[in-house]
Design a protein around this motif. Structure first.
Motif, PDB file in Angstrom:
ATOM      1  N   ASN A 178       0.818  -1.200   0.000  1.00 15.45           N
ATOM      2  CA  ASN A 178       0.000   0.000   0.000  1.00 15.45           C
ATOM      3  C   ASN A 178       0.858   1.258   0.000  1.00 15.45           C
ATOM      4  OD1 ASN A 178      -2.485  -1.469   0.274  1.00 15.45           O
ATOM      5  ND2 ASN A 178      -2.006  -1.747   2.442  1.00 15.45           N
ATOM      6  N   LEU A 179       0.210   2.387  -0.211  1.00 14.97           N
ATOM      7  CA  LEU A 179       0.870   3.667  -0.056  1.00 14.97           C
ATOM      8  C   LEU A 179       1.039   3.985   1.426  1.00 14.97           C
ATOM      9  CD1 LEU A 179      -1.036   5.775  -2.744  1.00 14.97           C
ATOM     10  CD2 LEU A 179       1.355   5.012  -2.870  1.00 14.97           C
ATOM     11  N   ARG A 180       2.008   4.832   1.726  1.00 13.46           N
ATOM     12  CA  ARG A 180       2.218   5.240   3.105  1.00 13.46           C
ATOM     13  C   ARG A 180       0.967   5.957   3.627  1.00 13.46           C
ATOM     14  NH1 ARG A 180       6.921   5.992   5.819  1.00 13.46           N
ATOM     15  NH2 ARG A 180       8.083   5.849   3.837  1.00 13.46           N
ATOM     16  N   SER A 185      -5.820  -1.508  -1.173  1.00 14.58           N
ATOM     17  CA  SER A 185      -5.380  -1.374  -2.558  1.00 14.58           C
ATOM     18  C   SER A 185      -6.052  -2.429  -3.417  1.00 14.58           C
ATOM     19  CB  SER A 185      -3.855  -1.494  -2.661  1.00 14.58           C
ATOM     20  OG  SER A 185      -3.411  -2.763  -2.181  1.00 14.58           O
ATOM     21  N   SER A 202      -4.574   6.434   0.142  1.00  8.03           N
ATOM     22  CA  SER A 202      -3.515   7.224   0.765  1.00  8.03           C
ATOM     23  C   SER A 202      -4.104   8.019   1.919  1.00  8.03           C
ATOM     24  CB  SER A 202      -2.877   8.172  -0.249  1.00  8.03           C
ATOM     25  OG  SER A 202      -3.742   9.262  -0.538  1.00  8.03           O
ATOM     26  N   ARG A 207      -5.702   6.894  -4.797  1.00  4.50           N
ATOM     27  CA  ARG A 207      -4.735   7.321  -5.795  1.00  4.50           C
ATOM     28  C   ARG A 207      -4.517   6.218  -6.835  1.00  4.50           C
ATOM     29  NH1 ARG A 207      -5.574  11.454  -3.805  1.00  4.50           N
ATOM     30  NH2 ARG A 207      -4.129  13.058  -3.035  1.00  4.50           N
ATOM     31  N   VAL A 209      -2.124   4.122  -8.896  1.00  6.51           N
ATOM     32  CA  VAL A 209      -0.765   3.709  -8.543  1.00  6.51           C
ATOM     33  C   VAL A 209      -0.210   2.748  -9.587  1.00  6.51           C
ATOM     34  CG1 VAL A 209      -1.025   4.045  -6.052  1.00  6.51           C
ATOM     35  CG2 VAL A 209      -1.635   1.840  -7.079  1.00  6.51           C
ATOM     36  N   TRP A 211       2.630  -0.348  -9.555  1.00 10.62           N
ATOM     37  CA  TRP A 211       3.551  -1.225  -8.853  1.00 10.62           C
ATOM     38  C   TRP A 211       4.625  -1.644  -9.849  1.00 10.62           C
ATOM     39  CZ3 TRP A 211      -1.762  -1.691  -7.761  1.00 10.62           C
ATOM     40  CH2 TRP A 211      -2.119  -1.468  -6.423  1.00 10.62           C
ATOM     41  N   ARG A 218       4.195   3.292  -6.778  1.00  8.28           N
ATOM     42  CA  ARG A 218       4.362   4.687  -7.177  1.00  8.28           C
ATOM     43  C   ARG A 218       3.013   5.377  -7.256  1.00  8.28           C
ATOM     44  NH1 ARG A 218       7.929   6.932 -12.329  1.00  8.28           N
ATOM     45  NH2 ARG A 218       7.423   9.150 -12.054  1.00  8.28           N
ATOM     46  N   ASP A 219       2.856   6.457  -6.528  1.00  9.43           N
ATOM     47  CA  ASP A 219       1.651   7.271  -6.570  1.00  9.43           C
ATOM     48  C   ASP A 219       1.681   8.105  -7.838  1.00  9.43           C
ATOM     49  OD1 ASP A 219      -0.417   9.083  -6.194  1.00  9.43           O
ATOM     50  OD2 ASP A 219       0.105   9.557  -4.113  1.00  9.43           O
TER      51      ASP A 219
END
Length: 372
Positions: A178-180, A185, A202, A207, A209, A211, A218-219
């Protein structure tokens, strides 16, 4: 099959160059030439419980066909010759199945029910149906995309939330992460280099993204002023399409590593658009509202966004309202509605997140023929 002649669509010079590089000779050969299409009605799709939504480069279409007998309803391939080839879900332990993706080897990915749960599966012409393991502790999931190696992307869900996964043949299922600051996801598409796109939560909203092959997430951001975004498809060059949401509405986007996120706009009179498919030439298809109602579109770098209905000599009383996919031959899978129904629908709902949506009135495959 019912066939309708489609008037030529002018191709741009840049699109033609890209097609030439990719070897897609069914597109026009010069900037002054145009491409004619034949629209082929997909048999039985109007009665399908889940409309056809994906195709491979051979023109095979995947979806779920309905039946008067529930046990016979399931994931279906409409082959290029018009026949239907059912893939029974019994081998996955369920009494129905749906399919969301097909590769050129006619391997399909989707989901089947097992009592009170839905599980992802992959099916091959020689090996039959195989359940894809869920992530540890999860109890349901779905497979959304499959690449030429037979690797599958989708999601796994359980008490700890929804998590995107990549299943690699021979090595098993992997949590894509996942994103921070986020906790969920979903993976939507995978290309042949094993890059995966989808949506991740996020700290500030959903968002789009990517992978990467290196295992990073990556956002991709949003369009300026927007608050959320979703990625729906990726081609083998790593170009990503989807849509961005904000106060001004929903807009289709194209993202590349070189240019970032680009607004593809809307059709004249519209205020909403979603990009749903992209081929290796960089041509994008999707849906947009317009002054005439919901319409399927084709976007190219040279010509921008065009209403596919403007290119159609359509005497069947239908309007093309959404384009789900485009393959490397330029064939486009489109959904259609009876004209009076399409005219009544002047707004596609921005909150519609169904991946395998119920079929509109009919499904057509637009097949390009020799440029004139």
């Amino acid at each position: 099959m019912r066939r309708i002649f489609v008037h030529p669509i002018v191709s741009s010079l840049l699109s033609l160059m890209l097609v030439a590089i990719a070897g897609l000779v069914s597109y026009g050969q010069t900037s002054t030439q145009s491409t004619a299409y034949t629209a082929v009605d997909v048999p039985g799709a109007a009665d399908a419980a889940q409309g056809p939504r994906a195709l491979n480069n051979l023109g095979d279409i995947i979806g779920r066909a309905s039946s008067s007998l529930p046990a016979q309803a399931g994931a279906t391939i409409w082959s290029r010759d018009g026949s239907q080839i059912d893939r029974p879900s019994a081998s996955a332990g369920g009494d129905f199945s749906s399919a969301c993706a097909i590769n050129d080897g006619r391997e399909i990915a989707g989901a089947a029910n097992i009592g009170e749960s839905i599980v992802p599966f992959v099916s091959t012409p020689t090996g039959g149906v195989q359940r894809i393991p869920l992530l540890p502790g999860d109890n349901c999931g779905q497979a959304f995309s499959i690449n030429k190696q037979g690797n599958v992307a989708g999601y796994s869900s359980g008490p700890t939330g929804v998590k995107a996964f990549l299943w690699i043949r021979g090595t098993g299922v992997h949590n894509l992460g996942n994103l921070r600051g986020g906790g969920s996801s979903r993976a939507r598409d995978i290309n042949d280099p094993n890059e995966v796109v989808g949506t991740a939560r996020s700290a500030t909203g959903d968002r789009a993204v990517l992978w990467t092959k290196a295992g990073n997430v990556r956002d991709l951001g949003t369009l300026p002023g927007d608050t959320s975004s979703e990625a729906t498809a990726i081609n083998n060059a790593g170009a990503v399409v989807g849509y961005s949401n904000g106060p001004a509405g929903t807009r289709a986007f194209l993202w590349t590593k070189a240019t970032g996120m680009q607004n593809l706009g809307v059709l004249p009179g519209g205020d909403f658009s979603r990009a749903l498919g992209i081929n290796d030439a960089g041509d994008v298809v999707g849906a947009s509202t317009s002054s005439s109602g919901d319409r399927a579109f084709l976007w190219t770098r040279g010509a921008g966004m065009k209403d596919l209905n403007d290119a159609v000599s359509n005497d069947a009383g239908v309007d093309f309202v959404e384009a789900h996919a485009i393959n490397n031959k330029g064939q486009i899978l489109v959904m259609a509605m009876e004209r009076h129904e399409a005219s009544m629908s002047d707004q596609t709902h921005a909150n519609h997140h169904s991946v395998c949506a119920p079929a509109p009135e009919a499904t057509y495959l637009l097949i390009p023929v020799r440029a004139r």
